[in-house]
Design an enzyme around this catalytic site. Structure first.
Site, PDB file in Angstrom:
ATOM      1  N   ASP A 345       0.837  -1.191   0.000  1.00 57.68           N
ATOM      2  CA  ASP A 345       0.000   0.000   0.000  1.00 57.68           C
ATOM      3  C   ASP A 345       0.876   1.248   0.000  1.00 57.68           C
ATOM      4  O   ASP A 345       1.853   1.340   0.761  1.00 57.68           O
ATOM      5  CB  ASP A 345      -0.892  -0.034   1.248  1.00 57.68           C
ATOM      6  CG  ASP A 345      -1.825   1.143   1.337  1.00 57.68           C
ATOM      7  OD1 ASP A 345      -2.699   1.267   0.461  1.00 57.68           O
ATOM      8  OD2 ASP A 345      -1.685   1.942   2.290  1.00 57.68           O
ATOM      9  N   GLU A 381       1.684  -0.445  -5.044  1.00 63.52           N
ATOM     10  CA  GLU A 381       0.765   0.635  -5.371  1.00 63.52           C
ATOM     11  C   GLU A 381       1.680   1.846  -5.550  1.00 63.52           C
ATOM     12  O   GLU A 381       2.161   2.410  -4.551  1.00 63.52           O
ATOM     13  CB  GLU A 381      -0.245   0.864  -4.245  1.00 63.52           C
ATOM     14  CG  GLU A 381      -1.261   1.930  -4.593  1.00 63.52           C
ATOM     15  CD  GLU A 381      -2.230   2.219  -3.457  1.00 63.52           C
ATOM     16  OE1 GLU A 381      -3.417   2.455  -3.740  1.00 63.52           O
ATOM     17  OE2 GLU A 381      -1.798   2.222  -2.289  1.00 63.52           O
TER      18      GLU A 381
END
Length: 692
Positions: A345, A381
Site C-alpha cells: 500500500d 501501489e
C-alpha cells in the site's frame, strides 16, 4: 524469576524452551520496563527493568517465562514534542514484534500521551495509566513453525490472474459456505470457495490487510470500523477478528489448503503508516517507543509529521532499525505462513529519502538481495500523497505495479470517449510506454478496472456520482473522479434497455482485462454483479454495503462466473496474450508481433491513428510459439455497428470466433480471410486464425 542480560538479537519475545528473551529497539529511551500481566490481561503482575542496552536494543532474559505469557512495555525518556520525543511511561506499549495479540483496544482518553482538550494540545502531558484498555502481546512458541512443509504453487508471472478480496467480505453472505465458517480465514479455503476460484480460473488471491489492526476512535463513535484493515498496529500478528481460534494457525492452515488447490496467496501490507496517526493521535506502540526513529518528522519543526500518506504520519524506512522491522515482518510471513507475495500500500512512501522518492532506496536494495524475499511476488501501489508521489513505471525490475493508467483509459474508452485508439493500443499490449525499460517485462503492469477502493464494476455503470452518506462524512470522502456512467438512470433500474447496456459494458471490461498483456486483477464480486449501492469508499462498512453480495448468482443480468471462466481459459489458450516479451510491429523480414489494422484490414498509418473521434481498434497477435494460432481482436466502443474485414495472409485462410461479448452462442462456421463481418455496437470480438 531469574533475570539476566539476555541477547540483543532477534527482536521481540523469543522462547527457547527454558525461558524467554525480550529485546526492544529504542535509540532515545532512558529506561525500558517489561510489564507482565495475568491471563486475562487485566492485572499487571510485575514490572521489570530490562538490564542491558546493546546498539540501541534494550534486552533481558527471564527464566520460567513460557508461551502464553501476556506482556507490554513502558518506555522512559523525555516528553519533548518540539524535539520529536514523546515518551510517556504511564502508557503501556505494544511490542512491535508481537506475534500474537490478546484483547482489543478499548478507547479512552488514557491512550493519549497528552491531555485531550487541553489548550496546549500535545504539548501537555497525561499521567493516566492506559494498561487496562490496551491489547497485550503474547509470548508464543515458534517451534511449531518448523513442523509444516508447504510447497508454494510458484505460478509464473505470465500465468498469474489475481483476485482481490477481503477475508470477511468475500464469504460473509456466500450461500454455500457453512454458516459457522462465514467471514473467517477458514471460509477462504472451504470447498465452495475453492470451487468458485477454479470456475473463475483465477490463480492468486490477493487479501486486503490481515495484520493486527485497531479501529479509529472516530469510527467507533459512529458505530463503524476500519473494515478494510488499513490501520495497522502490529506487523507480525494475524488479525484475530477473522477466527475464533489461534489466528496465526488458522491463517497458516488456510494458506496451506489454498496451496493444495494450486492457488497462491498475496498479502496487501501497510508499512507506510500505523494506527497512531498524527501528533494528536494515541500513543500505542511506536510513538511511545521511539517517535523520532519510527516516523518522518518535519526537519524544521519535529513536533509535526511529514504526512505522505494522508493518514497523519509516515513510517521512516531510512532508519536501519525501522527497515529491519519491515524486512523481518516480510520474511516472517513468507517463512511462517508460506505466502506467495505482497502488495504494498502506498509503496512510494517506503522508498522515500530526504529528497523524495529514490529508485535506489535501501528498501529496494534490501529486498533485492534477500534470499527469502527475492523469490516471491512484489507488487507496488506506485504512488502516495506526497510531493512527487506518483511513480507509475518507476519501480525496479523485480517489481510489478498497479497500473491506474490502464484503469482510466478503459473507463474512458467504454464510457464512449473517442480518439483513444493510441492509448488503448498501449494499454492492451502491456503499457510499454510506462514499463519497457531497465529489463522490465509486460508482467510489470497489473491491469485493473476496479479494486476495493472505488466503485465495483456493477456500480461503475449504475452510478454517475458517489453515494457515501453511510460513511458519516456528508459524502465528502471518496474520489469524485470515477469516470463512471449510469447508462441513463442513477442506481438500480427496471428498464431492460438500461440493464442490457450495463451488462454489455461490464462484459467488455472483463474481456479487455483478460485479453490485455500484463497481469489481470479481478475485484471479488464483480463476477456476480456485486454492488455497494454507489459507495466508492466502503472502508468503514463492515456490513452488507462492504460485503460481497452473492444474490446475483444464477441471475442472467449479473452472473458472469461462466463468462469469466471462458475468458481465463481463452487467455491460457493463447500464449501471445501472456507473452514475456514486448511486442514488435512489422519487422524488416515481414514478420510481426502485433499488427494494427483498419476496419478494411489494411495496416494502420499515422493518419489512421489520428482519425478524429475514432472508437474502433483491431489487431492481430502473432502466434507466440509454433503450433499455436494467431489471435485477431476487435474492439468497438462506438454506439453503432461497424463493418470490418478479416486479415488476409498466405498462412491463415479462415478465422474462427472465440469471443463475442454481445452473443454467447457458439459459432461453428469460420469466416474466410478477407471476408466481412459486422462488429456490433459496444462489443469485443476475438478470432483464432487457421490454415484451413
Amino acid at each position: 524469576m531469574r533475570l539476566s542480560a539476555g541477547a540483543p538479537f532477534r527482536l521481540g519475545a523469543s522462547w527457547d524452551g527454558r525461558g524467554t528473551n525480550f529485546a526492544l529497539f529504542s535509540a532515545n529511551a532512558e529506561k525500558v520496563e517489561l510489564c507482565l500481566f495475568d491471563t486475562q490481561g487485566r492485572r499487571e503482575l510485575e514490572r521489570i527493568t530490562l538490564p542491558e542496552k546493546t546498539e540501541d536494543v534494550w534486552h533481558g532474559y527471564l527464566n520460567d517465562i513460557s508461551p502464553g505469557q501476556l506482556y507490554g512495555y513502558r518506555v522512559h525518556g523525555p516528553y519533548e514534542p518540539e524535539r520529536g520525543h514523546r515518551f510517556n511511561a504511564h502508557k503501556l506499549l505494544l511490542d512491535p514484534y508481537a506475534k500474537r495479540l490478546f484483547g482489543r483496544l478499548v478507547w479512552s482518553d488514557a491512550h493519549f500521551a497528552y491531555r485531550p482538550g487541553s489548550p496546549r494540545e500535545d504539548l501537555s502531558f497525561d499521567r493516566r495509566d492506559n494498561a487496562r484498555g490496551m491489547p497485550k502481546a503474547v509470548v508464543v512458541d515458534e517451534t511449531f513453525h518448523l513442523g509444516r512443509h508447504d510447497t508454494r504453487p510458484r505460478i509464473p508471472w505470465e500465468d498469474t490472474i489475481i483476485y482481490e478480496a477481503h477475508v470477511k467480505g468475500l464469504t460473509q453472505t456466500h450461500p454455500d459456505v457453512p454458516p459457522h465458517l462465514r467471514g473467517s480465514y477458514s471460509a477462504l479455503s472451504s470447498q465452495p470457495m475453492i470451487d468458485h476460484f477454479k470456475r473463475l480460473g483465477v490463480t492468486t488471491i490477493e487479501l486486503l490487510p490481515i495484520h493486527g489492526l485497531v479501529d479509529d476512535r472516530t469510527l467507533v463513535e459512529k458505530k463503524l470500523t476500519n473494515y478494510w484493515g488499513y490501520n495497522t498496529l502490529s506487523f507480525f500478528a494475524a488479525e484475530h477478528r477473522y477466527t475464533q481460534d489461534h489466528p496465526l494457525e488458522a491463517f497458516r492452515t488456510t494458506v496451506a489448503r489454498l496451496h493444495d488447490a494450486g492457488i497462491e496467496v498475496i498479502l496487501d501490507v501497510v508499512y507506510n503508516h500505523t494506527a497512531e496517526g498524527n501528533q494528536l493521535g494515541p500513543t500505542l506502540s511506536f510513538r511511545g517507543i521511539d517517535n523520532a526513529s519510527y516516523y518522518w518528522l518535519k526537519p524544521d519543526n519535529p513536533r509535526f509529521y511529514d504526512d505522505f500518506t494522508g493518514c497523519g504520519s509516515s513510517v521512516n524506512l531510512t532508519h536501519p532499525r525501522v527497515l529491519q522491522m519491515v524486512m523481518d515482518s516480510l520474511r516472517y510471513w513468507v517463512e511462517t505462513c508460506h505466502v506467495d507475495g505482497f502488495r504494498f500500500d502506498l509503496a512510494t512512501t517506503l522508498a522515500r529519502g530526504p529528497r523524495g522518492y529514490d529508485r535506489n532506496a535501501g528498501f529496494f536494495t534490501a529486498i533485492r538481495q534477500d534470499p527469502v524475499l527475492a523469490s516471491v511476488k512484489m507488487i507496488a501501489e506506485p504512488w502516495d500523497l506526497g510531493m512527487g508521489g506518483y511513480q507509475v513505471g518507476a519501480f525496479p525490475s523485480q517489481w510489478s505495479e498497479w497500473n491506474d493508467r490502464y484503469r482510466s483509459a478503459m473507463r474512458r474508452y467504454w464510457g464512449g470517449e473517442g480518439s483513444l485508439t493510441g492509448e488503448i493500443s498501449r494499454r492492451m499490449t502491456g503499457s510499454s510506454d510506462l514499463f519497457n525499460h531497465d529489463g522490465r517485462r509486460p508482467r510489470a503492469s497489473i491491469n485493473h478496472v476496479t479494486v476495493h477502493d472505488g466503485f465495483t464494476l456493477a456500480d461503475l455503470y449504475s452510478y454517475s456520482v458517489k453515494h457515501n452518506k453511510a460513511n458519516g462524512e456528508d459524502n465528502r470522502d471518496g474520489s469524485n473522479d470515477n469516470l463512471s456512467n449510469n447508462c441513463g438512470h442513477e442506481g438500480p433500474s427496471p428498464d431492460p434497455a438500461v440493464r442490457a447496456l450495463r451488462l454489455q459494458l461490464r462484459k467488455n471490461q472483463l474481456a479487455c482485462l483478460m485479453l490485455a498483456q500484463g497481469v489481470p486483477l479481478l475485484l471479488a464480486g464483480d463476477e456476480v454483479g456485486n454492488s455497494q449501492h454507489g459507495n466508492n469508499n466502503a472502508y468503514c462498512q463492515d456490513n452488507e454495503i462492504g460485503w460481497v453480495g452473492w444474490d446475483g448468482l444464477g441471475r442472467p443480468d449479473d452472473d458472469l462466473i461462466e463468462f469469466v471462466g471462458r475468458l481465463t481459459t481463452l487467455r491460457m489458450n493463447f500464449p501471445q496474450i501472456r507473452s514475456t516479451q514486448w511486442l514488435d510491429g512489422r519487422r524488416a523480414d515481414g514478420s510481426y508481433g502485433v499488427l494494427w489494422l483498419t476496419p478494411t484490414a489494411d495496416e494502420m498509418t499515422q493518419q489512421d491513428w489520428a482519425f478524429p473521434d475514432g472508437r474502433f481498434l483491431a489487431y492481430v497477435l502473432s502466434p507466440a510459439e509454433r503450433g499455436y494460432a494467431p489471435l485477431f481482436v476487435v474492439l468497438n466502443s462506438a454506439p453503432a455497428a461497424i463493418t470490418f474485414k478479416f486479415p488476409k495472409t498466405p498462412e491463415w485462410k479462415v478465422w474462427r470466433q472465440v469471443l463475442n461479448t454481445t452473443d454467447d452462442r457458439p459459432v461453428i462456421d469460420p469466416w474466410p480471410a478477407g471476408g466481412e463481418m459486422i462488429a456490433p455496437p459496444r462489443s469485443v470480438l476475438a478470432f483464432a486464425g487457421s490454415a484451413a
